[in-house]
Write a protein that holds these residues in place. Structure first.
Motif, PDB file in Angstrom:
ATOM      1  N   ASP A  29       0.808  -1.216   0.000  1.00  0.00           N
ATOM      2  CA  ASP A  29       0.000   0.000   0.000  1.00  0.00           C
ATOM      3  C   ASP A  29       0.845   1.271   0.000  1.00  0.00           C
ATOM      4  N   VAL A  30       2.157   1.089  -0.042  1.00  0.00           N
ATOM      5  CA  VAL A  30       3.044   2.262  -0.094  1.00  0.00           C
ATOM      6  C   VAL A  30       3.828   2.233  -1.403  1.00  0.00           C
ATOM      7  N   THR A  31       3.608   3.261  -2.221  1.00  0.00           N
ATOM      8  CA  THR A  31       4.333   3.368  -3.485  1.00  0.00           C
ATOM      9  C   THR A  31       5.619   4.154  -3.271  1.00  0.00           C
ATOM     10  N   LEU A  32       6.702   3.600  -3.763  1.00  0.00           N
ATOM     11  CA  LEU A  32       7.980   4.298  -3.676  1.00  0.00           C
ATOM     12  C   LEU A  32       8.218   5.087  -4.966  1.00  0.00           C
ATOM     13  N   VAL A  33       8.252   6.408  -4.833  1.00  0.00           N
ATOM     14  CA  VAL A  33       8.630   7.256  -5.968  1.00  0.00           C
ATOM     15  C   VAL A  33      10.118   7.552  -5.826  1.00  0.00           C
ATOM     16  N   ALA A  34      10.902   7.067  -6.768  1.00  0.00           N
ATOM     17  CA  ALA A  34      12.340   7.315  -6.750  1.00  0.00           C
ATOM     18  C   ALA A  34      12.594   8.701  -7.343  1.00  0.00           C
ATOM     19  N   VAL A  35      13.071   9.605  -6.512  1.00  0.00           N
ATOM     20  CA  VAL A  35      13.256  10.994  -6.965  1.00  0.00           C
ATOM     21  C   VAL A  35      14.610  11.129  -7.660  1.00  0.00           C
ATOM     22  N   SER A  36      14.532  11.216  -8.988  1.00  0.00           N
ATOM     23  CA  SER A  36      15.740  11.132  -9.811  1.00  0.00           C
ATOM     24  C   SER A  36      16.268  12.494 -10.259  1.00  0.00           C
ATOM     25  N   ALA A  49      16.640  -1.214 -13.636  1.00  0.00           N
ATOM     26  CA  ALA A  49      17.187  -2.580 -13.624  1.00  0.00           C
ATOM     27  C   ALA A  49      17.042  -3.197 -12.233  1.00  0.00           C
ATOM     28  N   ALA A  50      17.079  -2.335 -11.209  1.00  0.00           N
ATOM     29  CA  ALA A  50      16.963  -2.833  -9.832  1.00  0.00           C
ATOM     30  C   ALA A  50      15.507  -2.908  -9.376  1.00  0.00           C
ATOM     31  N   GLY A  51      14.574  -2.604 -10.270  1.00  0.00           N
ATOM     32  CA  GLY A  51      13.160  -2.803  -9.957  1.00  0.00           C
ATOM     33  C   GLY A  51      12.331  -1.554  -9.725  1.00  0.00           C
ATOM     34  N   ALA A  52      12.949  -0.361  -9.792  1.00  0.00           N
ATOM     35  CA  ALA A  52      12.160   0.866  -9.610  1.00  0.00           C
ATOM     36  C   ALA A  52      11.303   1.114 -10.853  1.00  0.00           C
ATOM     37  N   THR A  53      10.085   1.595 -10.653  1.00  0.00           N
ATOM     38  CA  THR A  53       9.218   1.858 -11.809  1.00  0.00           C
ATOM     39  C   THR A  53       8.623   3.258 -11.791  1.00  0.00           C
ATOM     40  N   VAL A  54       8.586   3.891 -10.626  1.00  0.00           N
ATOM     41  CA  VAL A  54       7.958   5.210 -10.524  1.00  0.00           C
ATOM     42  C   VAL A  54       9.028   6.243 -10.170  1.00  0.00           C
ATOM     43  N   PHE A  55       9.078   7.304 -10.967  1.00  0.00           N
ATOM     44  CA  PHE A  55      10.121   8.311 -10.775  1.00  0.00           C
ATOM     45  C   PHE A  55       9.521   9.689 -10.557  1.00  0.00           C
ATOM     46  N   GLY A  56      10.213  10.488  -9.759  1.00  0.00           N
ATOM     47  CA  GLY A  56       9.772  11.847  -9.483  1.00  0.00           C
ATOM     48  C   GLY A  56      10.810  12.846  -9.940  1.00  0.00           C
ATOM     49  N   GLU A  57      10.333  13.898 -10.599  1.00  0.00           N
ATOM     50  CA  GLU A  57      11.215  14.980 -11.042  1.00  0.00           C
ATOM     51  C   GLU A  57      10.591  16.285 -10.580  1.00  0.00           C
ATOM     52  N   ASN A  58      11.434  17.263 -10.239  1.00  0.00           N
ATOM     53  CA  ASN A  58      10.847  18.528  -9.782  1.00  0.00           C
ATOM     54  C   ASN A  58      10.910  19.636 -10.824  1.00  0.00           C
ATOM     55  N   LYS A  59      11.596  19.386 -11.948  1.00  0.00           N
ATOM     56  CA  LYS A  59      11.626  20.402 -13.005  1.00  0.00           C
ATOM     57  C   LYS A  59      11.056  19.805 -14.291  1.00  0.00           C
ATOM     58  N   VAL A  60      10.167  20.566 -14.923  1.00  0.00           N
ATOM     59  CA  VAL A  60       9.461  20.044 -16.093  1.00  0.00           C
ATOM     60  C   VAL A  60      10.433  19.637 -17.195  1.00  0.00           C
ATOM     61  N   GLY A 217       0.423   7.009   7.835  1.00  0.00           N
ATOM     62  CA  GLY A 217      -0.519   6.679   6.778  1.00  0.00           C
ATOM     63  C   GLY A 217      -0.105   7.030   5.360  1.00  0.00           C
ATOM     64  N   SER A 218       1.129   7.489   5.170  1.00  0.00           N
ATOM     65  CA  SER A 218       1.581   7.822   3.810  1.00  0.00           C
ATOM     66  C   SER A 218       1.357   6.649   2.845  1.00  0.00           C
ATOM     67  N   THR A 219       0.873   6.947   1.649  1.00  0.00           N
ATOM     68  CA  THR A 219       0.728   5.900   0.633  1.00  0.00           C
ATOM     69  C   THR A 219       1.735   6.089  -0.497  1.00  0.00           C
ATOM     70  N   ILE A 220       2.412   7.236  -0.504  1.00  0.00           N
ATOM     71  CA  ILE A 220       3.430   7.510  -1.517  1.00  0.00           C
ATOM     72  C   ILE A 220       4.606   8.200  -0.836  1.00  0.00           C
ATOM     73  N   VAL A 221       5.767   7.568  -0.833  1.00  0.00           N
ATOM     74  CA  VAL A 221       6.949   8.243  -0.308  1.00  0.00           C
ATOM     75  C   VAL A 221       7.835   8.663  -1.481  1.00  0.00           C
ATOM     76  N   ARG A 222       8.411   9.841  -1.358  1.00  0.00           N
ATOM     77  CA  ARG A 222       9.256  10.391  -2.434  1.00  0.00           C
ATOM     78  C   ARG A 222      10.695  10.399  -1.942  1.00  0.00           C
ATOM     79  N   VAL A 223      11.483   9.455  -2.438  1.00  0.00           N
ATOM     80  CA  VAL A 223      12.810   9.248  -1.865  1.00  0.00           C
ATOM     81  C   VAL A 223      13.902   9.428  -2.922  1.00  0.00           C
ATOM     82  N   GLY A 224      14.773  10.390  -2.672  1.00  0.00           N
ATOM     83  CA  GLY A 224      15.883  10.649  -3.590  1.00  0.00           C
ATOM     84  C   GLY A 224      17.211  10.205  -3.004  1.00  0.00           C
ATOM     85  N   THR A 225      17.715  11.005  -2.071  1.00  0.00           N
ATOM     86  CA  THR A 225      19.043  10.801  -1.498  1.00  0.00           C
ATOM     87  C   THR A 225      19.294   9.366  -1.007  1.00  0.00           C
ATOM     88  N   ALA A 226      18.326   8.772  -0.328  1.00  0.00           N
ATOM     89  CA  ALA A 226      18.541   7.431   0.233  1.00  0.00           C
ATOM     90  C   ALA A 226      18.695   6.371  -0.855  1.00  0.00           C
TER      91      ALA A 226
END
Ligand code: PLP
Length: 232
Positions: A29-36, A49-60, A217-226
């Motif tokens: 129930d928690v989606t990991l957004v990899a902040v790239s 390749a390591a299994g990430a599928t959802v990515f987050g970017e902060n600049k268009v 209760g977060s359902t989406i975490v946005r994780v970059g540095t880690a």
């Protein structure tokens, strides 16, 4: 830094699972957004390749370029940074989700463009500012109702959840009240039926505080540095 990504992604997933287990939640129930953001396409490919599928970017523009370069239909791209209206069209075309709707004007503009380019039920989140501090981004709480109403009036947009960036605290425990507050706002809106039969996503939690966010209760975490290491 490409070689360590599988390992750090694995350890983030373990931490997500541990936080879920602490409060009896299902890690699915928690989606990991990899902040790239700031990281090149090559690094994103290593994460894929390591299994990430959802990515987050902060600049268009950075997100547009990177997602085109990667060109993987199995990847999902979330815009997590402020969206200026003159970049709304580009953002809609390239991102799957815009997490940063923060004004009535932006909502209406996105709706018109979605209509124009034939996007239906385009997924948006309303970003709420709970901090009232210098780096103010998101809708102030007293304007939230107007923005929610506007998004619900937009026939081509689908309100999928709420997002917040709380103030930074050295001790992640201090951020807990902000996460509790966003969860309470989501619950209130959900009870009103604002999210239809969807759960109403809670996008909250970053590298230094995602465990606390998950406990609240977060359902989406946005994780970059880690995942990717420190940015330049
Ligand atoms: C950069 C960023 C993140 C990721 O932050 P980390 O501390 O590197 O995990 C999450 N959310 C938003 C909105 C960001 O801009």
């Amino acid at each position: 830094m490409v070689s360590g990504i599988a390992q750090s992604l694995g350890s983030v997933r373990e931490r997500i699972a541990a936080a879920c287990s602490k409060v009896s939640r299902d890690p699915d129930d928690v989606t990991l957004v990899a902040v790239s953001k700031t990281h090149p396409a090559e690094t994103v490919r290593a994460a894929i390749a390591a299994g990430a599928t959802v990515f987050g970017e902060n600049k268009v523009q950075e997100g547009v370029t990177k997602s085109e370069e990667i060109d993987d239909p199995d990847c999902e791209w979330h815009l997590i940074g402020h969206l200026q209206s003159n970049k709304a069209r580009k953002a809609l075309q390239s991102f799957d989700v815009i997490q940063t709707v923060d004004s009535v004007k932006l909502a209406k503009r996105l709706d018109r463009i979605a209509e124009d380019i034939g996007k239906k039920a385009y997924s948006v989140f309303v970003q709420i500012d709970l901090g009232q501090e210098v780096t103010k981004s998101g809708v102030a709480e007293n304007e939230l109702e107007d923005v929610i109403t506007a998004v619900l009036d937009c026939g081509n947009l689908q309100l999928d959840g709420l997002m917040t960036i709380p103030p930074y605290f050295e001790d992640s425990e201090d951020v807990r009240p902000y996460f509790q507050k966003l969860a309470a706002i989501r619950d209130r809106l959900r009870d009103r039926g604002v999210f239809g039969d969807r759960k109403g996503e809670l996008s909250m939690g970053m590298s230094h505080d995602f465990e606390v966010a998950i406990e609240e209760g977060s359902t989406i975490v946005r994780v970059g540095t880690a995942i990717f290491g420190a940015r330049e």
